[in-house]
Design a protein around this motif. Structure first.
Motif, short mmCIF file in Angstrom:
data_model
loop_
_atom_site.label_atom_id
_atom_site.label_comp_id
_atom_site.label_asym_id
_atom_site.label_seq_id
_atom_site.Cartn_x
_atom_site.Cartn_y
_atom_site.Cartn_z
N THR A 139 18.45 23.05 30.48
CA THR A 139 17.35 22.63 31.36
C THR A 139 17.65 21.28 31.98
O THR A 139 17.35 21.04 33.16
CB THR A 139 16.04 22.54 30.57
OG1 THR A 139 16.00 23.57 29.60
CG2 THR A 139 14.85 22.66 31.49
N LEU A 149 19.97 21.83 34.69
CA LEU A 149 19.28 22.52 35.77
C LEU A 149 18.46 21.54 36.60
O LEU A 149 18.43 21.61 37.83
CB LEU A 149 18.37 23.60 35.18
CG LEU A 149 17.79 24.60 36.17
CD1 LEU A 149 18.89 25.47 36.74
CD2 LEU A 149 16.73 25.46 35.49
N SER A 150 17.79 20.61 35.92
CA SER A 150 16.96 19.68 36.68
C SER A 150 17.84 18.72 37.50
O SER A 150 17.48 18.33 38.61
CB SER A 150 15.99 18.92 35.78
OG SER A 150 16.66 18.34 34.70
N SER A 204 18.85 20.75 40.42
CA SER A 204 17.72 20.83 41.35
C SER A 204 17.63 19.58 42.20
O SER A 204 17.41 19.62 43.41
CB SER A 204 16.45 21.05 40.53
OG SER A 204 15.33 20.93 41.33
N THR A 214 12.69 25.67 35.24
CA THR A 214 12.68 24.71 34.12
C THR A 214 11.56 25.01 33.15
O THR A 214 11.73 24.87 31.94
CB THR A 214 12.51 23.26 34.62
OG1 THR A 214 11.33 23.19 35.42
CG2 THR A 214 13.71 22.81 35.42
N SER A 270 7.98 16.65 27.99
CA SER A 270 8.85 17.35 28.94
C SER A 270 8.27 18.72 29.28
O SER A 270 8.35 19.17 30.42
CB SER A 270 10.24 17.54 28.34
OG SER A 270 10.81 16.32 28.01
N ALA A 292 7.35 19.87 32.93
CA ALA A 292 7.95 21.03 33.58
C ALA A 292 6.87 21.99 34.06
O ALA A 292 7.01 22.60 35.12
CB ALA A 292 8.89 21.74 32.61
N SER A 346 6.81 22.99 37.85
CA SER A 346 6.95 24.38 38.26
C SER A 346 5.73 24.85 39.02
O SER A 346 5.83 25.57 40.01
CB SER A 346 7.17 25.27 37.03
OG SER A 346 8.37 24.92 36.40
N SER A 389 12.15 16.17 39.47
CA SER A 389 13.32 16.55 38.66
C SER A 389 13.99 15.33 38.05
O SER A 389 14.50 15.41 36.93
CB SER A 389 14.31 17.38 39.48
OG SER A 389 14.73 16.64 40.59
#
Lengths: 672, 177, 196
Positions: A13, A16-17, A20, A46, A100, A104, A108, A130
Motif C-alpha cells: 500500500t 501504491l500511494s 499514485s 489503497t 492510516s 485511506a 478513496s 497520497s
C-alpha cells in the motif's frame, strides 16, 4: 505467517500511494488524463488493501498471537472480545494503523467520484492525500511496526524484530500484558476513532485548498466541493472531544472533565479554527468575500491537526495522554516542516489572486459579526497555542520546566467564550449586507426581555457570583433569540401557507437546514455552557476518612458508609467496593458504589460512584492511594452542580448536526 | 461554598491560636488539619515528578508524602503563600499551576493579549477601509455576489417584514432547485 | 453564483503580501520549527552526554550535613577531585538498595581526599529524607535539589536513583541509571579515574 502477510500488504500500500502520487504529478504536467486516471484508481485501491492489513491485525489481536510484540502489549487472555478488537488503537503502533486506515477510507471515498468537472483539481488532491497516506504508512513500516515479533537472540536477549536476527529463536508468550485499564471504558473505545476521524477528514478540504492554490483556481469551487467533508470532520472532532471529556469524568476520578492538559488543547485547537472556518466560509458563499482568510483558516486547521498529533506522539510533551517516547519524532518533524513550508509558500504566492473585493457597509451586518466571531476564536486559539508552546520555550531558555494549568486558560478564555455567547445571541438577528445598530436593536429587544428576567431570578435564588449571572443570562439570551428565530420564521410561513404551525416549522427547517441546524447547534453549545458554568463555578469537594457506619456531608447531602467488600473479578482484577447510602434531609435517595480495581498488571483504576440528576452530580471516589480498610476508608466526594447539561448539550449537538448536514442531493452541490 | 476563604479563616485562626498559646501547651499538638484543608492547597499545586497532575489527585507515594508535608506545615501555622513558596524553592516553578511572573515568564502573560489586541486593531482598521470602499460609488467590474440574501432593512419591524424575509428565503430556495 | 472566473480579473489593485510581512511570517514559521526541533533533540537526548563538561552547580546541604565545614558545595570548588553525584529520594525503593554500598564506597575513599560523594535529594520531603539518611547511616554530604535545578542539568527526565561520575577536570565520565548492585561496581568506575 499472517504477520508477514499483513506487513507485506502494508508495504504494498505504501508503494501504491507513492505510485499514485508520482502518476498524479506526471498526469498534471503532461496534461495526460490517463495518468491522472491511473493515479485515481491507485488511490481507490489503497482502502481495500489497508482494510486487509488492518483486519489481519485485528484477527491477530483477537486470536491471541502473543508472539507479536504489539498483541502482547495490549491484549491478554482474560480480555473480552470487544476489548481485543478495540486494542487496535490501544497503543502507538496500532493507533497509527487505524489512522492510516481511516485516512485511506477518506482518500478513496473522495476519489470514488470521477470529478469530470474539476479534473484540474484532481491530481493535486491525489498528491496531497497520497503523500499524507504514504507518510503515515511509512511510520508504521519503519518505526512503529505492529507486526514485529519476539525473538530470543543467541545472547539470551529478548528482542522485537520483523525478521529473525541471525541464530535467534522465535518466542511465543502464552499470555499478554493486557490493555491499559484506563482504556477499558466505552468512552475510550469510541473517543480515539472519533477524534481520528475528525483529524483525518480535515485532510480532504485541505487537499482541495492546496489543489486550488497550485492550479490557481481562485473561485469558491473548492469550498463547495468540500463543504460536506468539512462538516463531517468537524462533527467527528466535536464528538471526539466530548467523548474524551466523558471518559475523563468517568475514569480519571478527579471529578472533572477537562484539565487543560496540553494534549487536550492539541485536539481543541483544530476545532477552534474549524469552527471559525464553518462560520467565515458562509461569508464567502453568500458574498464572495474573504477568500484569503478562508484559505488560511482551512490550512491552519489541518496544520494544527498534524501539529497536535506531532506533539502527542513525538515525546516532545509528556502528559496523561501522550504515547511513550517514540522514534517517529524526526520523521514526523520532517513531514510537519514540509507541510507547513509548502502551505505557507503557496499561500503567499497566490495571495494576490485570492484577493476579493470587500464591501461592508455596517459593523452590525452579519458578515461583520462573523468576522468578530472569527477574531474571538483566534483569540482562544492564541491563548491555547501559547499555553502549550510557552513551557517549551521556557524550558529551552531557562532550563526549568513550568506548568501552565487551568487558571491561566480559564482566566484568559472565559471572557472570550462569554463574548462568543453574546455573539451567538446577537448575530442570528443581523442581516447580510446592511444591518445597523438600530435594526439590530429593534430585532433584539423582544428576546432580550425574557433573558433579562434570568438575572433577577438568580438574585432571588441567592446567586451572587457575577460570572454566573452574566453567563446564565447569555445562555438565556441565546436560547430565546434562537427560539424566536424559529418562531418568527415558522409563524410567517404559516401565515403565507396556512399550514399547521408545527408543519411550518418542519418545512422551514427542512428547506434551510444549514441555518436552522446551525441554530440548534448554537442551543446545544449554550446548554453545554450551563453544565460548564455549574461545575466550574460551583463545584465543591470534601475528603474524609470514615469507618463503616460514619457519615460524610456535602452540599446538603449526607452519605452514610454502609460496607466495604473486596472480591476478585473473572478477568483477574481485584475489586474493592464500598457501599454508601445517600440521604437528603433525612430522605433516602439511593446507594452509591465507588470502587477501585487492581489489575494483574499492577495498574489501579478508580471508578467513581455517581448519582446524576439534572440539578447536580454526586461523585464519590474511593481514594485508593491511601490505605483502605473497613475501619478506615478515605472517601473524596465531589458535588458537581448542573454538569449533566454538558452531556445533554452534546446530544442536542448531534441532533442539530444531523439537521444541518444530512446529505443534500448532488445537484444541489453542483448548483450552489 | 468558598473553600479559599474558609481556608484563610482556618489558617488565620490557627495562627492566632499559635500566637496566643505558644508556651502554655508546648507538647499539645495543634488539631491536625483536615483533608479538606490540605486538599485546598494541594489542588493548586502540581506534582513535581508527574506531568500535569495536581497534587490533590495524584496517587503516587511521593505525592502522599507531599500532602502530609502540607498538613504538617499547616499544623505549624504556615500560610498558603508560605507553603507555596516552600514548594517552589524546593521543587521548582513547575509545581505552580501558572508560571510565576518573573524573567522570561512575563512573555507568558503579555504575548496573548498583545496578539489579540493586534488582531482587534487590524480588524478595526480593515472595517474602516471596507466601509469607505462600500460607500465608494466606483464599483468594480468584479463585485461578485450581490448579496444572495439581500439586505433586510425592515427586519424585526413587525410580521410584514418577516413575511418578506421568509418569502425571500423561499424564493432563494426555489431558485436553488 | 455559478460563474467560474479562473483568476479574477483585477478590478482593484491586486497587491501581494508586502515583503516585510513575508519575512516576518517566515521568521515565525522557522522559529516554531526550530523550537520543535530543539525540543525533539532534547526529548531524544535528555541526558547530559558523556565526555561533556558538567555545568557548574551549587548544592545546599542539609543541616547536620556539611562539606569542609561549609553548608554549600560548588562543583567548581571540587576541581582536581573525582565527584560522584548520586540522586536519590526517600520515596524511591531502589535507592534504598544501594544506599549502604554508596556509604561503604565513600568511606573507602574518604582518607585519600581524592573523591567527593554528593547525595542530591530529588523532589523529596524533609522529615522523610532525614529519616532515610539516619536509617541507612548516610554520612557523605547530602542536600536537597532545590528547584530541581541540579537534576535538570544532568537529565531532563530524571528518575531516581541515578549516579553521575565527574572526573578531576570536571568532565562527565560515567552515568549509572538505576541502583548499583555492589561496592565493587562503584569502585570499578571510580578507581580508573584515580589512575588505580
Amino acid at each position: 505467517m499472517l504477520a508477514q502477510f499483513g506487513f507485506g500488504v502494508f508495504v504494498l500500500t505504501f508503494l501504491l500511494s507513492l505510485f499514485s502520487m508520482v502518476t498524479a504529478v506526471l498526469g498534471y504536467f503532461n496534461k495526460s488524463d490517463r495518468w491522472v486516471e491511473t493515479a485515481r484508481r491507485a488511490m481507490l485501491l489503497t482502502f481495500p488493501l489497508i482494510t486487509l492489513a488492518a483486519l489481519t491485525l485485528i484477527f491477530l489481536l483477537v486470536s491471541g498471537h502473543y508472539e507479536l510484540e504489539y498483541v502482547y502489549s495490549v491484549t491478554s487472555n482474560a480480555m473480552p472480545l470487544y476489548l481485543k478488537i478495540t486494542a487496535l488503537w490501544g497503543g502507538q503502533a496500532g493507533s497509527l494503523v487505524l489512522w492510516s486506515w481511516l485516512m485511506a477510507a477518506f482518500a478513496s471515498a473522495v476519489t470514488l467520484r470521477k470529478w469530470e468537472r474539476d479534473r484540474e483539481l484532481l491530481p493535486w488532491v491525489i498528491v496531497v492525500t497520497s503523500v499524507t497516506l504514504a507518510f503515515f504508512l511509512s511510520l508504521s513500516i519503519f518505526y512503529e511496526n505492529p507486526f514485529v515479533r519476539w525473538w530470543q537472540t543467541t545472547g539470551g536477549e529478548f528482542v522485537q524484530r520483523m525478521f529473525a536476527p541471525a541464530g535467534a529463536i522465535a518466542i511465543t508468550p502464552t499470555d499478554g500484558q493486557g490493555l491499559n485499564p484506563l482504556l477499558r471504558h466505552p468512552g475510550m473505545i469510541l473517543h480515539p476513532p472519533m477524534l481520528y476521524l475528525g483529524f483525518v477528514a480535515f485532510v480532504i478540504p485541505f487537499a482541495f485548498a492546496i489543489a486550488a492554490l497550485v492550479t490557481g483556481r481562485s473561485d469558491d469551487r473548492w469550498i463547495r466541493l468540500t463543504r460536506q467533508w468539512t462538516l463531517v470532520a468537524w462533527l467527528f472532532l466535536s464528538l471526539g472531544l466530548v467523548l474524551g471529556m466523558r471518559w475523563a469524568y468517568d475514569v480519571l476520578g478527579w471529578g472533572g472533565y477537562w484539565a487543560w492538559d496540553p494534549v487536550e488543547i492539541a485536539a481543541l485547537m483544530p476545532w477552534l479554527t474549524g469552527t471559525a472556518f464553518l462560520h467565515s466560509v458562509m461569508i464567502q458563499e453568500k458574498r464572495g468575500m474573504f477568500k484569503q482568510w478562508n484559505m488560511l483558516l482551512i490550512i491552519l486547521t489541518y496544520s494544527l491537526v498534524i501539529f497536535g498529533t506531532f506533539l502527542t506522539r513525538s515525546g516532545v510533551l509528556s502528559s496523561v495522554h501522550a504515547f511513550s517516547q517514540s522514534a517517529i519524532g524526526p520523521m514526523f518533524f520532517a513531514f510537519i516542516g514540509i507541510t507547513f513550508v509548502t502551505s505557507v509558500a503557496l499561500l503567499l504566492y497566490r495571495w494576490k489572486d485570492l484577493r476579493s473585493d470587500v464591501e461592508m457597509s455596517s459593523m452590525f451586518s452579519r458578515e461583520a459579526l462573523f468576522l468578530l466571531n472569527n477574531l474571538l476564536f483566534m483569540g482562544v486559539l492564541i491563548v491555547c497555542f501559547w499555553g502549550v508552546i510557552f513551557p517549551l520555550i521556557s524550558e529551552l531558555v531557562t532550563g526549568q520546566k513550568v506548568t501552565v494549568g487551568p487558571p491561566f486558560y480559564q482566566r484568559a478564555n472565559a471572557p472570550l467564550f462569554g463574548a462568543l455567547m453574546a455573539l451567538m445571541g446577537v448575530a442570528p438577528l443581523s442581516a447580510w449586507g446592511k444591518s445597523t445598530f438600530k435594526t439590530l436593536g429593534r430585532a433584539l429587544w423582544k428576546p432580550s426581555i425574557p433573558s433579562a428576567i434570568v438575572p433577577l431570578v438568580l438574585v432571588i435564588l441567592g446567586v451572587r457570583n457575577w460570572i454566573a449571572m452574566v453567563g446564565f443570562t447569555l445562555v438565556a439570551l441565546v436560547i430565546f433569540v434562537t427560539l424566536f428565530e424559529f418562531w418568527r420564521g415558522a409563524r410567517s410561513r404559516q401565515k403565507k401557507t396556512s399550514e399547521v404551525f408545527l408543519v411550518s416549522l418542519w418545512q422551514l427547517a427542512r428547506r434551510n437546514r444549514r441555518r436552522y441546524g446551525g441554530y440548534l447547534i448554537h442551543i446545544s453549545m449554550v446548554v453545554m455552557a450551563i453544565g460548564i458554568l455549574g461545575i466550574e463555578l460551583y463545584q465543591t469537594t470534601t475528603q474524609k476518612t470514615l469507618a463503616v457506619g460514619e457519615d460524610i456531608q456535602i452540599a446538603g447531602y449526607t452519605l452514610h458508609y454502609d460496607s466495604l467488600a473486596q472480591f476478585p473479578y473473572t478477568d483477574g482484577r481485584i475489586v474493592t467496593r464500598a457501599v454508601l447510602s445517600v440521604f437528603q434531609g433525612g430522605k433516602f435517595l439511593g446507594e452509591l458504589y465507588p470502587r477501585y480495581d487492581y489489575y494483574p498488571s499492577g495498574q489501579p483504576m478508580t471508578i467513581a460512584g455517581v448519582r446524576s440528576t439534572l440539578a447536580d452530580d454526586l461523585y464519590v471516589v474511593l481514594v485508593n492511594w491511601e490505605n483502605v480498610s473497613a475501619a478506615q476508608t478515605p472517601f473524596k466526594v465531589y458535588h458537581n452542580p448542573l454538569v449533566n447539561w454538558l452531556w445533554i448539550g452534546s446530544l442536542i449537538f448531534i441532533f442539530g448536526f444531523l439537521v444541518a448536514a444530512w446529505p443534500v442531493s448532488e445537484a444541489d452541490i453542483q448548483e450552489r | 461554598m468558598n473553600i479559599k476563604n474558609f481556608t484563610i479563616v482556618i489558617v488565620y485562626l490557627l495562627l492566632l491560636a499559635a500566637a496566643l498559646v505558644p508556651v502554655v501547651v508546648v507538647s499539645a499538638q495543634q488539631p491536625t488539619p483536615s483533608d479538606d484543608q490540605v486538599n485546598a492547597i494541594a489542588r493548586k499545586l502540581y506534582c513535581p515528578v508527574c506531568e500535569n497532575t495536581p497534587l490533590d489527585v495524584c496517587p503516587t507515594t511521593a505525592c502522599h508524602q507531599w500532602r502530609e508535608l502540607i498538613r504538617q506545615m499547616l499544623a505549624e501555622g504556615k500560610t498558603e503563600a508560605e507553603i507555596k513558596r516552600y514548594f517552589v524553592d524546593y521543587y521548582g516553578a513547575r509545581v505552580l499551576s501558572e508560571p510565576p511572573v518573573t524573567g522570561i515568564n512575563w512573555l507568558m502573560y503579555i504575548v496573548p493579549p498583545v496578539l489579540f489586541l493586534g488582531g482587534v486593531y487590524l480588524l478595526f482598521r480593515a472595517f474602516q477601509t471596507w466601509k469607505r470602499l462600500g460607500k465608494d460609488p466606483v464599483s468594480g467590474a468584479d463585485k461578485p455576489a450581490k448579496p444572495v440574501v439581500g439586505p433586510e432593512p425592515t427586519i424585526g419591524s413587525g410580521l410584514a417584514a418577516s413575511d418578506e424575509y421568509v418569502a425571500r428565503i423561499e424564493e432563494e430556495l426555489e431558485k436553488r432547485k | 453564483m455559478s460563474q467560474e472566473p479562473n483568476r479574477n480579473t483585477a478590478p482593484l489593485q491586486k497587491r501581494g503580501v508586502p515583503p516585510w510581512v513575508q519575512i516576518m511570517i517566515w521568521i515565525g514559521l522557522l522559529g516554531l520549527l526550530g523550537l520543535l526541533a530543539a525540543m525533539l533533540l532534547k526529548a531524544k537526548n535528555p541526558i547530559l552526554a558523556i565526555h561533556s563538561t558538567v555545568p557548574n552547580f551549587t548544592l545546599t546541604l542539609f543541616s547536620g550535613s556539611e562539606y569542609n565545614n561549609a553548608q554549600q558545595v560548588r562543583l567548581s570548588d571540587l576541581a582536581g577531585k573525582v565527584v560522584v553525584v548520586n540522586f536519590w529520594a526517600s520515596w524511591c525503593q531502589p535507592c534504598a538498595s544501594e544506599a549502604a554500598d554508596l556509604e561503604t564506597a565513600w568511606r573507602s575513599y574518604q582518607d585519600s581526599g581524592q573523591v567527593v560523594f554528593l547525595g542530591v535529594d530529588y523532589v523529596d520531603t524533609g522529615p522523610e529524607a532525614h529519616a532515610y539518611m539516619t536509617e541507612f547511616n548516610v554520612n557523605y554530604p547530602n542536600g536537597p535539589d532545590m528547584g530541581t535545578r541540579i537534576s535538570q542539568i544532568f537529565n531532563r527526565n530524571l528518575g531516581v536513583p541515578e549516579t553521575y561520575v565527574i572526573d578531576q577536570q570536571g568532565i562527565l565520565r560515567s552515568i549509572q541509571i538505576g541502583p548499583f548492585q555492589s561496592v565493587a561496581e562503584i569502585k570499578a568506575i571510580v578507581d580508573p579515574l584515580l589512575g588505580r
